[in-house]
Scaffold this active site. Sequence first.
Site, mmCIF file in Angstrom:
data_model
loop_
_atom_site.group_PDB
_atom_site.id
_atom_site.type_symbol
_atom_site.label_atom_id
_atom_site.label_comp_id
_atom_site.label_asym_id
_atom_site.label_seq_id
_atom_site.Cartn_x
_atom_site.Cartn_y
_atom_site.Cartn_z
ATOM 1 N N LYS A 68 -16.806 19.590 -59.500
ATOM 2 C CA LYS A 68 -16.913 18.269 -58.901
ATOM 3 C C LYS A 68 -16.222 17.233 -59.771
ATOM 4 O O LYS A 68 -16.536 17.076 -60.938
ATOM 5 C CB LYS A 68 -18.381 17.870 -58.721
ATOM 6 N N LEU A 101 -25.176 16.190 -58.911
ATOM 7 C CA LEU A 101 -24.579 15.582 -60.100
ATOM 8 C C LEU A 101 -24.284 14.138 -59.730
ATOM 9 O O LEU A 101 -23.890 13.849 -58.600
ATOM 10 C CB LEU A 101 -23.277 16.290 -60.501
ATOM 11 N N ASP A 102 -24.459 13.220 -60.664
ATOM 12 C CA ASP A 102 -24.196 11.803 -60.409
ATOM 13 C C ASP A 102 -22.751 11.581 -59.992
ATOM 14 O O ASP A 102 -21.857 12.374 -60.310
ATOM 15 C CB ASP A 102 -24.477 10.964 -61.661
ATOM 16 N N LYS A 103 -22.514 10.456 -59.340
ATOM 17 C CA LYS A 103 -21.170 10.106 -58.856
ATOM 18 C C LYS A 103 -20.137 10.142 -59.979
ATOM 19 O O LYS A 103 -19.037 10.657 -59.797
ATOM 20 C CB LYS A 103 -21.209 8.710 -58.227
ATOM 21 N N THR A 105 -20.217 11.810 -62.718
ATOM 22 C CA THR A 105 -20.318 13.034 -63.506
ATOM 23 C C THR A 105 -19.425 14.095 -62.902
ATOM 24 O O THR A 105 -19.324 14.217 -61.685
ATOM 25 C CB THR A 105 -21.782 13.533 -63.516
#
Length: 170
Positions: A68, A101-103, A105
Amino acid sequence: MRLQKYLANAGVCSRREAEHYIEEGLVQVNDEIIIKLGTKIDPEKDQIKFKNRIVKIKTEKIYLLLNKPKGYLSTCKDTHDRQTILDILPKGERLFPVGRLDKDTEGLLIVTNDGDLTYKLTHPKHKVEKEYYVVCRGELTREEKEKLERGIVIDGKKTAKSKVFIEKFE
């Protein structure tokens, strides 16, 4: 098998969404509208319809590993019209991320159409350990490290206890 699980496994929606659809009367079993949650079905014998369309579980499971990138949300839908990981993937199959997962990250995510695997890996009752590698500026104090290990509150929910290992880079 519970009806909402069947709908999720068939790729119609998540289990939670399926519960709402059932309560709204959008799901039929053998041409009978079902509104009771927890209704059990036999996938071999019963005909399931969602919005008057026959629903069948696909037997082919898809498992992808996605690195990602930053700037994408690890979710299927965003109410603010931001980019999600599904914007990166080919269209056609209903796929969803296993975990979040955070934006901002980047990292490895499993993306699949296998609802059972997703449930087994993400539901807290299964206690599947997750590992994160984080690079940050500055130094983490002993107090900050202990606070992370006890669990912190994010979006009103306390995270699980964790183990924190610190490596220093020059």
